[in-house]
Design a protein around this motif. Structure first.
Motif, PDB file in Angstrom:
ATOM      1  N   GLU A  72       0.836  -1.208   0.000  1.00 53.15           N
ATOM      2  CA  GLU A  72       0.000   0.000   0.000  1.00 53.15           C
ATOM      3  C   GLU A  72       0.869   1.255   0.000  1.00 53.15           C
ATOM      4  O   GLU A  72       0.505   2.281  -0.569  1.00 53.15           O
ATOM      5  CB  GLU A  72      -0.910  -0.001   1.241  1.00 53.15           C
ATOM      6  CG  GLU A  72      -1.967  -1.090   1.210  1.00 53.15           C
ATOM      7  CD  GLU A  72      -2.712  -1.217   2.533  1.00 53.15           C
ATOM      8  OE1 GLU A  72      -3.932  -1.396   2.482  1.00 53.15           O
ATOM      9  OE2 GLU A  72      -2.087  -1.152   3.607  1.00 53.15           O
ATOM     10  N   GLY A 127       3.600   1.822  -1.431  1.00 46.14           N
ATOM     11  CA  GLY A 127       4.431   2.027  -2.621  1.00 46.14           C
ATOM     12  C   GLY A 127       5.800   1.379  -2.518  1.00 46.14           C
ATOM     13  O   GLY A 127       6.720   1.739  -3.262  1.00 46.14           O
ATOM     14  N   ARG A 146      -5.710   0.293  -0.888  1.00 48.56           N
ATOM     15  CA  ARG A 146      -5.300   1.697  -0.766  1.00 48.56           C
ATOM     16  C   ARG A 146      -3.924   1.869  -1.389  1.00 48.56           C
ATOM     17  O   ARG A 146      -3.114   0.943  -1.397  1.00 48.56           O
ATOM     18  CB  ARG A 146      -5.186   2.094   0.711  1.00 48.56           C
ATOM     19  CG  ARG A 146      -6.415   1.886   1.532  1.00 48.56           C
ATOM     20  CD  ARG A 146      -6.151   2.235   2.985  1.00 48.56           C
ATOM     21  NE  ARG A 146      -5.182   1.326   3.596  1.00 48.56           N
ATOM     22  CZ  ARG A 146      -4.751   1.432   4.848  1.00 48.56           C
ATOM     23  NH1 ARG A 146      -5.191   2.401   5.619  1.00 48.56           N
ATOM     24  NH2 ARG A 146      -3.869   0.576   5.348  1.00 48.56           N
ATOM     25  N   THR A 147      -3.651   3.069  -1.854  1.00 49.88           N
ATOM     26  CA  THR A 147      -2.371   3.357  -2.492  1.00 49.88           C
ATOM     27  C   THR A 147      -1.849   4.695  -1.965  1.00 49.88           C
ATOM     28  O   THR A 147      -2.620   5.643  -1.804  1.00 49.88           O
ATOM     29  CB  THR A 147      -2.558   3.448  -4.028  1.00 49.88           C
ATOM     30  OG1 THR A 147      -3.055   2.199  -4.493  1.00 49.88           O
ATOM     31  CG2 THR A 147      -1.258   3.770  -4.737  1.00 49.88           C
ATOM     32  N   SER A 184      -7.590   2.782  -4.116  1.00 50.80           N
ATOM     33  CA  SER A 184      -6.725   2.568  -5.283  1.00 50.80           C
ATOM     34  C   SER A 184      -7.375   2.980  -6.605  1.00 50.80           C
ATOM     35  O   SER A 184      -6.678   3.285  -7.568  1.00 50.80           O
ATOM     36  CB  SER A 184      -6.284   1.111  -5.340  1.00 50.80           C
ATOM     37  OG  SER A 184      -5.487   0.824  -4.215  1.00 50.80           O
ATOM     38  N   ALA A 240      -6.272   6.667  -7.470  1.00 54.00           N
ATOM     39  CA  ALA A 240      -4.866   6.937  -7.173  1.00 54.00           C
ATOM     40  C   ALA A 240      -4.028   7.258  -8.413  1.00 54.00           C
ATOM     41  O   ALA A 240      -2.809   7.401  -8.305  1.00 54.00           O
ATOM     42  CB  ALA A 240      -4.267   5.754  -6.422  1.00 54.00           C
TER      43      ALA A 240
END
Lengths: 364, 127
Positions: A255, A257, A285-286, A334, A337
């Motif tokens: 999440e 990165g 989620r990002t 996401s 994003a």
């Protein structure tokens, strides 16, 4: 009682503003956050990061243990190389993000976040006790080391005046042991600013001597002492994660990165199964980089919206001294994003426009 | 640190200039020094009502967000809009160029609670 670094007296003599940073009495600023930030980008800055922890892992089976403990592939390291890595819980949440130094196939040093040192060491001992790895020895050496970071375009030139080590031969994320100002030092070409520079590990007793030697060597190049305030704005402009904000026990490296350090096919490791599952399902989620396009400054925990839908939260934010506008990092759903997406940030009673941009925020 | 004699002060580090029919408000030298580099100022609109002890605006340094509190109740009759573009003036000229709002006070009795320069100076020396 706050913990102090070996340079506490030096900071006070310099008139630094001191704050409680995770139980440590640390300088947040000397001349001012903006001035210190810009000096590091333009010339060089010297940071006391002695609060960081150091844990040594040694023994014939050290690598097997590290491979199981961490998410990156430490088998790729060669002697004298550093690796950015993380330790996860079985559910994929993060214990800490760390750098791993390989001195030899049987001798490694972990640099860990200050406020996580005791937690990390306890976790590392627990992992070691629960499996038979063979010969592995852990030592928490945090109190033995001072750590100074010399960062900025003039860092190499300044450091070269105090050492006979061929600095040009130390590539990014590599290190050499040698003398700096007469003190035995681990010279590591790493940092948390986005600038060229070094992190220097020396004996706690030598810290004042090395600090003063560096400040003197850099005096004609406008070398400045830099506090934690500018350390934070410098790392934010690079989108570097800070534990407790972009990483935590409730945020996975995927999440955040950090897929590039998550080596899912390296073999069995703690968190591997959960992370493989999350990768297959897609991260919910990002972590994104946000640039405010109106007036305002995003701050941690401010809500993020896409249209009327609340899609996430700011994890860190500041006024960027380089760009002179509000920037932040945020965890968002996401499906919202993509680079270029227009979001709004809930700042007090207003919704302020922001755009997801490609990191880093500055050209590097 | 400078605290002009002709001003009055609050425990929340605002300064107040009381004139015939208006009260001018800003933050003190002590407050700007404690904040560090000021990078954002948010003020109310002209015509808004402010209430004694309640936040009427915000100053942000690089690191932190701080509320600014109304030293008296009343109507905002003028704001220093220049601070939006040049928030750093709060650091360089807290008592002159960085005045923030002018209030038409609704209850002059509230003036009794303002601190004199000596009282305020004593407060900053305690901190």
């Amino acid at each position: 009682m706050l913990k102090v670094t070996p340079l506490n007296r030096v900071h006070r003599a310099l008139g630094a503003r001191m704050v409680d940073f995770g139980g440590w009495d640390m300088p947040v600023q000397y001349a001012g956050v903006i001035e210190e930030h810009l000096a590091t980008r333009a010339a060089a800055g010297l940071f006391d990061v002695s609060h960081m922890g150091e844990v040594e892992v040694s023994g014939a089976n050290a690598l097997d243990y590290i491979q199981y403990l961490t998410i990156n592939d430490a088998a790729r390291l060669v002697d004298g190389q550093v690796q950015y890595n993380a330790i996860c819980y079985p559910d994929g949440g993060v214990v800490d993000d760390v750098t791993v130094y390989r001195f030899s196939a049987t001798h490694y040093l972990f640099c860990v976040n200050a406020s996580n040192t005791d937690k990390d060491f306890a976790w590392m001992e627990k992992v070691l006790a629960e499996r038979d790895f063979g010969n592995v020895v852990l030592r928490n050496r945090s109190d033995e080391f001072a750590q100074l970071a010399l960062q900025g375009p003039l860092a190499e030139e300044i450091l070269a005046r105090l050492t006979t080590v061929d600095l040009g031969a130390i590539r990014y994320y590599h290190f050499k042991a040698g003398e700096v100002a007469g003190s035995e030092t681990i010279i590591s070409r790493t940092g948390y600013t986005g600038e060229d520079g070094f992190e220097l590990y020396c004996a706690a007793a030598d810290a004042e001597k090395v600090w003063h030697a560096l400040m003197t060597a850099g005096a004609d190049d406008s070398l400045m002492p830099i506090g934690l305030g500018a350390r934070d704005t410098l790392r934010l402009e690079m989108k570097y994660a800070l534990y407790g904000h972009e990483l935590s026990e409730r945020i996975t490296p995927l999440e955040a990165g950090l897929g590039w350090i998550t080596k899912l096919d390296k073999g069995d490791f703690i968190g591997g199964a959960a992370l493989r599952k999350q990768k297959e399902a897609g991260v919910p989620r990002t972590l994104v980089a946000l640039r405010i396009t109106e007036s305002g400054i995003p701050r941690a925990d401010y809500p993020l919206f896409c249209g009327e839908r609340e899609v996430g939260v700011v994890t860190s934010g500041t006024m960027s001294p380089s760009l002179r506008c509000g920037i932040g990092l945020g965890l968002v759903a996401s499906d919202c994003a993509a680079i270029g997406t227009q979001l709004t940030v809930g700042i007090r009673k207003k919704r302020v426009a922001a755009q997801i941009v490609k990191p880093p925020f500055i050209d590097k | 640190m400078e605290f002009p004699d002709e001003l009055q002060y609050t425990e929340d580090h605002e300064w107040v200039l009381v004139e015939d029919d208006s009260v001018t408000v800003g933050i003190t030298d002590f407050a700007q020094d404690a904040l560090g580099d000021v990078v954002f100022v948010e003020l109310p609109d002209v015509g808004e009502m402010v209430e004694l002890g309640k936040p009427f605006g915000v100053v942000e340094s690089v690191k932190a967000v701080s509320d600014i509190y109304a030293p008296v109740s009343g109507e905002v009759i003028e704001i220093n809009a220049a601070l939006t573009d040049e928030p750093e003036v709060v650091n360089s000229s807290p008592y002159e160029d960085a005045w923030m709002i002018k209030i038409k006070p609704s209850n002059p009795e509230e003036f009794n609670d303002l601190l004199s320069v000596d009282e305020y100076r004593a407060l900053t020396e305690e901190d």
